[in-house]
Each structure stands twice: as structure tokens, then as C-alpha cells.
Design a protein around this motif. Structure first.
Motif, PDB file in Angstrom:
ATOM      1  N   GLN A  89      66.143 -14.412  68.624  1.00 18.74           N
ATOM      2  CA  GLN A  89      65.242 -13.383  68.088  1.00 18.74           C
ATOM      3  C   GLN A  89      64.021 -13.207  68.980  1.00 18.74           C
ATOM      4  OE1 GLN A  89      64.305 -13.823  63.868  1.00 18.74           O
ATOM      5  NE2 GLN A  89      66.276 -14.824  63.531  1.00 18.74           N
ATOM      6  N   LYS A 124      64.792 -11.190  72.018  1.00 18.71           N
ATOM      7  CA  LYS A 124      64.981  -9.781  71.690  1.00 18.71           C
ATOM      8  C   LYS A 124      63.682  -9.074  71.327  1.00 18.71           C
ATOM      9  CE  LYS A 124      69.739 -10.306  70.051  1.00 18.71           C
ATOM     10  NZ  LYS A 124      70.626 -10.388  68.854  1.00 18.71           N
ATOM     11  N   THR A 125      62.727  -9.788  70.726  1.00 15.46           N
ATOM     12  CA  THR A 125      61.564  -9.104  70.138  1.00 15.46           C
ATOM     13  C   THR A 125      60.214  -9.600  70.647  1.00 15.46           C
ATOM     14  OG1 THR A 125      61.379 -10.639  68.253  1.00 15.46           O
ATOM     15  CG2 THR A 125      62.895  -8.774  68.008  1.00 15.46           C
TER      16      THR A 125
END
Length: 295
Positions: A133, A136-137
Motif C-alpha cells: 500500500q 502504491k500511495t
């Protein structure tokens, strides 16, 4: 999911069910309060002037070395060749290939401040799903390692291609390229100047990617925060004392500052292991002398 038409009477039962549960079940343990301060190793790497100074020092040494190599045109790169060993080293030849420098990304060029903040506050430790995560972010919550932006810009001005070789996932290539750009390190193109875990069948091992790069470039410098950023051979040594000796004796000892440049990382990685028996040699242990009466 659409609500079931019996939801009304089920909802009416909920308070009684909740009361029964409270009287028959052990209440859940309270979540621990966040620590007052980050762990000492994070204070050092992400907050201290000392860690910043060591990083700048490493990048300055790298630039000085790279400048000399560009002028001298070395015969060999600093990437160990296929089939070489730490005891019998051989390096990929340069020929007339263009120059490149290969860097790890995380905690070598980019500080993962957002992720480490989360880790420090929750104490959850590393988790693959959370890290995915983050990849990705989290591109907006990174910072450059002190000295990295200047070093990368200076290398490019010398005509040296800067290549990123990281164990971030190939599936997250675009997000990783954005994190690199957000840290002020310029453009990274997957398959050209950005190599990732999943680009070949070797998983987190980096030698295969290094050999691919060395097939196209004369690699004059390697930068990383783990021994595996220089050769996977180090990670084949299970013994903590033997691994340390492999890094500070023989061929490897000659490479530090002469093509291989290590950045500090006491927060995570392959170097954080070893019990008392492995870390402290038997002849070098000390305890205070027993107190003597009258003194």
C-alpha cells in the motif's frame, strides 16, 4: 449488498445481544498508547544531523571517485561478474560502453518518512501488505537522503547514467517512479533506468539485474544501504561473524570507497541480526569488577 427486509427486527435484538456478550465474553484488550518518541534507530536515521553528515560524506566520496573514473576510462566495472566469488573476484568488463552508476532506492536515495512514521506510531513492524500500500500511495511522503539530489545531478552532468535498482515491486513501477521524482531525483523509466523485483525470475536478488545493466554500461559506482546492494554473495553467508568478515576483509574491504559506497541504515535490513554470542567475541566481553569491602 442490499439490506434484508428482516433487518428491522434483527436490529431490535442487537442491544440485548450486545449486553449478553458483555457479560459472558472477555472484553478486548485495549490498544497500546503510541510511544512518546520514535525508536532510537529511527531518531538517528531520519532525524539526526549525524546521519545526514555520514550520507553527504558518502555521496561526496562517490562523486570524487566517479569523476576520476570518467577521466581514466576503467577496464572493468565495479559489478562482480557472473561466476565470480568473494574469494576469487572478477568484474564485468567495460569496453567502450557508456558510464552508469547503480543505486538502491529505499534509504539509499529516498527516505520513506511516511511509512516509518506509521511503523513507529503503531509498532506493527514490517508487513508485506502494508508495504505494498505504501509503494502504491506513499509517493508524496518521501524525502531525499541528504546529499542524494546533488550527487545524482552531478553524475548526470558528467555523462553518467543514474540507474535505480530496487526491490520495490514491478507491479508498482509507476508509483515508484513518482516517488523518485518527488524526492527530486529526476525521471526513472522502468526497464531502462529503473529495475525492480519481478523484472526477472530471481525475486529479491539483485545480481541478475546488475548483470543486465553491466551488459549495456560501464558501471563505475554502486550505492546502497545493504550488502546485497553490492553482491548477493554476501547474503549466502549464514553466520553473522563470517558475513561481517567477508565485508571487511579481502576483496570487499578494497571496494568500499573505491566503487562501492554504503549509506547508513540502522532501521531495517539484512545487517540487523545476531545474538550475544555472534556479536560479542568471547575474548572481548567485560563486566564491572566485583566491589571490594572498604573501597
Amino acid at each position: 449488498m442490499k439490506p434484508h427486509r428482516k433487518a428491522g427486527w434483527i436490529a431490535g435484538l442487537m442491544p440485548a445481544m450486545a449486553l449478553a456478550a458483555c457479560t459472558s465474553a472477555t472484553p478486548p484488550a485495549a490498544m497500546p498508547a503510541p510511544p512518546a518518541n520514535p525508536p532510537a534507530n529511527m531518531q538517528y536515521l531520519y532525524g539526526s544531523g549525524e546521519a545526514g553528515a555520514v550520507s553527504i560524506q558518502a555521496f561526496r566520496a562517490l562523486l570524487n571517485y566517479a569523476g576520476e573514473q570518467v577521466k581514466a576510462r576503467p577496464v572493468d566495472s565495479v559489478v562482480l561478474a557472473q561466476g565470480a566469488s568473494l574469494d576469487a573476484p572478477a568484474f564485468a568488463p567495460c569496453g567502450q560502453k557508456p558510464f552508469a552508476a547503480i543505486f538502491d532506492v529505499d534509504e539509499t536515495l529516498v527516505l520513506n518518512l511516511g511509512f516509518e512514521y506509521f511503523d513507529a506510531r503503531t509498532g506493527q513492524g514490517f508487513n508485506d501488505a502494508i508495504w505494498d500500500q505504501w509503494e502504491k500511495t506513499g509517493a508524496g511522503q518521501v524525502s531525499p537522503v541528504p546529499g542524494a539530489v546533488y550527487a545524482v545531478d552531478a553524475l548526470r552532468s558528467m555523462g553518467v547514467t543514474v540507474i535505480f535498482n530496487t526491490n520495490r515491486a514491478a507491479a508498482n513501477a509507476d508509483a515508484t517512479a513518482q516517488a523518485i521524482a518527488n524526492a527530486g531525483l529526476g525521471k526513472a523509466v522502468h526497464g531502462e533506468t529503473l529495475f525492480l523485483k519481478g523484472d526477472d525470475a530471481t525475486g529479491s536478488k539483485k545480481d541478475g539485474r546488475r548483470w543486465t545493466i553491466a551488459g549495456k554500461y560501464c558501471v563505475i559506482a554502486l550505492g546502497g544501504d545493504q550488502l546485497g546492494d553490492f553482491s548477493d554473495l554476501f547474503n549466502q553467508i549464514a553466520s553473522v561473524p563470517e558475513r561481517r568478515q567477508a565485508a571487511i576483509r579481502g576483496m570487499a574491504a578494497k571496494m568500499w570507497g573505491n566503487g562501492w559506497f554504503a549509506l547508513p541504515n540502522p532501521v531495517y535490513g539484512s545487517g540487523l541480526k545476531g545474538g550475544f554470542e555472534e556479536v560479542f567475541p568471547a575474548g572481548k566481553r567485560w563486566d564491572p569488577p566485583a566491589a571490594t569491602d572498604g573501597k
